[in-house]
Motif scaffolding. Structure first.
Motif, PDB file in Angstrom:
ATOM      1  N   GLU A 202      54.707  52.068   8.892  1.00  0.00           N
ATOM      2  CA  GLU A 202      54.327  52.393  10.416  1.00  0.00           C
ATOM      3  C   GLU A 202      54.278  50.982  11.110  1.00  0.00           C
ATOM      4  O   GLU A 202      54.419  51.976  12.696  1.00  0.00           O
ATOM      5  CB  GLU A 202      52.988  53.158   9.827  1.00  0.00           C
ATOM      6  CG  GLU A 202      51.819  53.664  10.626  1.00  0.00           C
ATOM      7  CD  GLU A 202      50.988  53.526  10.172  1.00  0.00           C
ATOM      8  OE1 GLU A 202      49.778  54.275  11.238  1.00  0.00           O
ATOM      9  OE2 GLU A 202      50.328  52.670   9.338  1.00  0.00           O
ATOM     10  N   MET A 203      54.657  50.539  10.692  1.00  0.00           N
ATOM     11  CA  MET A 203      54.585  48.977  11.778  1.00  0.00           C
ATOM     12  C   MET A 203      55.499  48.613  12.858  1.00  0.00           C
ATOM     13  O   MET A 203      55.911  48.659  13.720  1.00  0.00           O
ATOM     14  CB  MET A 203      54.330  47.897  11.032  1.00  0.00           C
ATOM     15  CG  MET A 203      53.135  47.973  10.368  1.00  0.00           C
ATOM     16  SD  MET A 203      52.657  45.950   9.684  1.00  0.00           S
ATOM     17  CE  MET A 203      52.667  44.686  11.107  1.00  0.00           C
TER      18      MET A 203
ATOM     19  N   LEU B  58      58.489  51.852  19.494  1.00  0.00           N
ATOM     20  CA  LEU B  58      57.987  52.785  20.926  1.00  0.00           C
ATOM     21  C   LEU B  58      58.234  52.258  21.814  1.00  0.00           C
ATOM     22  O   LEU B  58      58.815  52.384  22.956  1.00  0.00           O
ATOM     23  CB  LEU B  58      57.031  52.870  21.030  1.00  0.00           C
ATOM     24  CG  LEU B  58      56.648  54.551  19.426  1.00  0.00           C
ATOM     25  CD1 LEU B  58      55.576  54.669  18.762  1.00  0.00           C
ATOM     26  CD2 LEU B  58      57.325  55.874  19.938  1.00  0.00           C
ATOM     27  N   LYS B  59      58.509  51.085  21.901  1.00  0.00           N
ATOM     28  CA  LYS B  59      58.251  49.639  23.049  1.00  0.00           C
ATOM     29  C   LYS B  59      59.422  49.003  22.852  1.00  0.00           C
ATOM     30  O   LYS B  59      60.200  48.081  24.031  1.00  0.00           O
ATOM     31  CB  LYS B  59      57.416  48.477  22.411  1.00  0.00           C
ATOM     32  CG  LYS B  59      56.232  49.223  21.726  1.00  0.00           C
ATOM     33  CD  LYS B  59      55.050  48.114  21.874  1.00  0.00           C
ATOM     34  CE  LYS B  59      53.777  49.032  21.209  1.00  0.00           C
ATOM     35  NZ  LYS B  59      52.915  47.581  20.981  1.00  0.00           N
TER      36      LYS B  59
ATOM     37  N   GLU C 156      55.452  51.550  15.190  1.00  0.00           N
ATOM     38  CA  GLU C 156      55.253  51.590  16.244  1.00  0.00           C
ATOM     39  C   GLU C 156      55.422  50.653  17.629  1.00  0.00           C
ATOM     40  O   GLU C 156      55.711  50.487  18.318  1.00  0.00           O
ATOM     41  CB  GLU C 156      53.481  50.798  15.897  1.00  0.00           C
ATOM     42  CG  GLU C 156      52.874  51.826  15.253  1.00  0.00           C
ATOM     43  CD  GLU C 156      51.010  51.637  14.056  1.00  0.00           C
ATOM     44  OE1 GLU C 156      51.245  49.821  14.690  1.00  0.00           O
ATOM     45  OE2 GLU C 156      50.592  51.625  14.645  1.00  0.00           O
ATOM     46  N   LYS C 157      56.043  49.481  16.491  1.00  0.00           N
ATOM     47  CA  LYS C 157      57.261  49.207  17.670  1.00  0.00           C
ATOM     48  C   LYS C 157      58.203  49.359  18.535  1.00  0.00           C
ATOM     49  O   LYS C 157      58.756  48.978  19.080  1.00  0.00           O
ATOM     50  CB  LYS C 157      58.140  47.644  16.350  1.00  0.00           C
ATOM     51  CG  LYS C 157      56.362  46.658  16.343  1.00  0.00           C
ATOM     52  CD  LYS C 157      57.193  45.599  14.945  1.00  0.00           C
ATOM     53  CE  LYS C 157      56.210  44.446  15.278  1.00  0.00           C
ATOM     54  NZ  LYS C 157      56.024  43.746  13.845  1.00  0.00           N
TER      55      LYS C 157
ATOM     56  N   GLU D  98      57.490  61.824  17.386  1.00  0.00           N
ATOM     57  CA  GLU D  98      56.461  62.359  17.022  1.00  0.00           C
ATOM     58  C   GLU D  98      56.334  62.730  15.339  1.00  0.00           C
ATOM     59  O   GLU D  98      54.955  62.579  14.718  1.00  0.00           O
ATOM     60  CB  GLU D  98      55.818  63.615  17.777  1.00  0.00           C
ATOM     61  CG  GLU D  98      55.939  63.148  19.036  1.00  0.00           C
ATOM     62  CD  GLU D  98      55.302  63.555  20.038  1.00  0.00           C
ATOM     63  OE1 GLU D  98      55.580  65.061  19.817  1.00  0.00           O
ATOM     64  OE2 GLU D  98      54.591  63.885  21.210  1.00  0.00           O
TER      65      GLU D  98
ATOM     66  N   ILE E 246      56.095  60.161  12.714  1.00  0.00           N
ATOM     67  CA  ILE E 246      55.313  59.480  12.819  1.00  0.00           C
ATOM     68  C   ILE E 246      54.166  59.789  12.184  1.00  0.00           C
ATOM     69  O   ILE E 246      53.343  59.376  11.028  1.00  0.00           O
ATOM     70  CB  ILE E 246      54.595  58.759  14.740  1.00  0.00           C
ATOM     71  CG1 ILE E 246      55.098  58.196  14.577  1.00  0.00           C
ATOM     72  CG2 ILE E 246      53.196  58.337  14.595  1.00  0.00           C
ATOM     73  CD1 ILE E 246      55.095  57.647  15.881  1.00  0.00           C
TER      74      ILE E 246
ATOM     75  N   LYS F  17      52.229  59.565   8.535  1.00  0.00           N
ATOM     76  CA  LYS F  17      50.584  58.932   8.520  1.00  0.00           C
ATOM     77  C   LYS F  17      50.556  59.938   7.071  1.00  0.00           C
ATOM     78  O   LYS F  17      49.654  59.472   6.307  1.00  0.00           O
ATOM     79  CB  LYS F  17      50.006  59.476   9.349  1.00  0.00           C
ATOM     80  CG  LYS F  17      50.141  58.214  10.921  1.00  0.00           C
ATOM     81  CD  LYS F  17      49.599  58.526  11.407  1.00  0.00           C
ATOM     82  CE  LYS F  17      49.717  57.532  13.094  1.00  0.00           C
ATOM     83  NZ  LYS F  17      49.080  57.627  14.150  1.00  0.00           N
TER      84      LYS F  17
END
Length: 313
Positions: free
Chosen positions: A189-190, A196-197, A193-194, A212, A215, A219
């Motif tokens: 999950e981490m 996306l950046k 999130e990274k 999406e 993710i 989850k």
């Protein structure tokens, strides 16, 4: 082992030589293979070796000529003639020319891509390929979680009548698998999130929905793993008490049987002593032997009846 795949005319094909837009799949590569790939595509040897360490953490690293993504993927392990579940690292290395995956063993996630069972999969669409791998990876976690849930139900049925530790050990193994899954999913999950950046991983409009979905799927897998882990933990404690209670029931039954059987034993022991026969009841009677046996059996039956009324049998 190195295998090369490329999408040609909309279908996946295994190639003999690597070219631009292809996929290099490294499975438990040798040192020679690692050095050859590292030299040709200007990749650090340590980055290629990283997923070969089972304890390697999930992460994203952006270098000058490539981007490294490491996630945990679920695997099936065979121990003691039974299937158990664990996780191993899977790395995805993206360069300007090709995409490279490195893993310690063949996985069902990458196997689907190799067999051409994934729709809209093209080796030259690197961003979509990465997201498709991550999506299939999360889906495989969900698949194995459902299998673990079914196995726990099977073990639960066995435990209701069991007095052994075998089923409890099975539950502990399943609970250990869930701990591995939960830890790996949170690390993944981490990474998402990274992801996306990271500007180097281009986000196309068509891939937004897929990201999406990845993710959401991850989850959902985390929530399922947490729920199943909580259920298994409570179940293990409950059935540990049940196994102990079943053993107490068996011991109580054996103690009751011992008491019932001790009555004729005491009577026969008394008649077996070397004493004057005048003081022994029925000693001189012609049917004395049969009478003593019948009386001892009757006394045992009476005691057994009393115990049964007290639910000791």
């Amino acid at each position: 082992m190195i295998r090369i795949f490329k999408t040609v005319d909309g279908k996946i094909h295994q190639m003999d030589e690597a070219s631009e837009g292809c996929w290099l799949a490294l499975t438990d590569p040798t040192a020679t293979e690692i050095f050859e790939v590292a030299k040709r595509y200007h990749i650090e040897v340590d980055d290629l070796r990283a997923p070969l360490d089972e304890e390697e953490r999930s992460r994203i690293e952006v270098e000058d000529e490539y981007t490294l993504i490491i996630v945990d993927t679920p695997i099936l392990e065979e121990r003691g003639e039974k299937d158990w579940y664990g996780t191993i690292p899977l790395s995805i290395i993206v360069t300007d020319e090709i995409i490279i995956t490195v893993c310690l063993e063949d996985t069902s996630v990458l196997g689907r891509f190799m067999d051409g069972r994934v729709r809209n999969f093209y080796t030259y669409m690197k961003t979509r390929f990465i997201l498709q791998i991550l999506y299939k990876n999360a889906s495989m976690f969900l698949h194995y979680l459902r299998i673990i849930d079914k196995k726990s139900e099977e073990v639960e049925e066995k435990l209701q009548e069991s007095t052994k530790n075998k089923e409890l050990i099975e539950l502990l193994e399943l609970e250990k698998s869930l701990v591995y899954f939960t830890t790996s999913l949170r690390s993944n999950e981490m990474v998402l999130e990274k992801l996306l950046k990271v500007e180097r991983i281009k986000q196309y409009p068509d891939d937004t929905d897929l990201l999406e979905d990845v993710i959401i799927e991850n989850k959902q897998a985390i929530e399922m793993a947490n729920v199943y882990s909580g259920i298994l933990s409570g179940m293990t404690e409950a059935f540990a008490s049940i196994v102990s209670n079943n053993l107490n029931i068996v011991m109580k039954f054996l103690a009751t049987v011992t008491i019932v059987m001790s009555i004729p034993t005491m009577i026969f022991s008394a008649y077996g002593m070397n004493v004057n026969l005048k003081g022994m009841p029925f000693a001189s009677h012609p049917e004395g032997f049969a009478i003593v046996i019948v009386l001892s059996l009757l006394l045992s039956l009476v005691v057994a009846f009393i115990f049964s009324k007290k639910n000791l049998f």
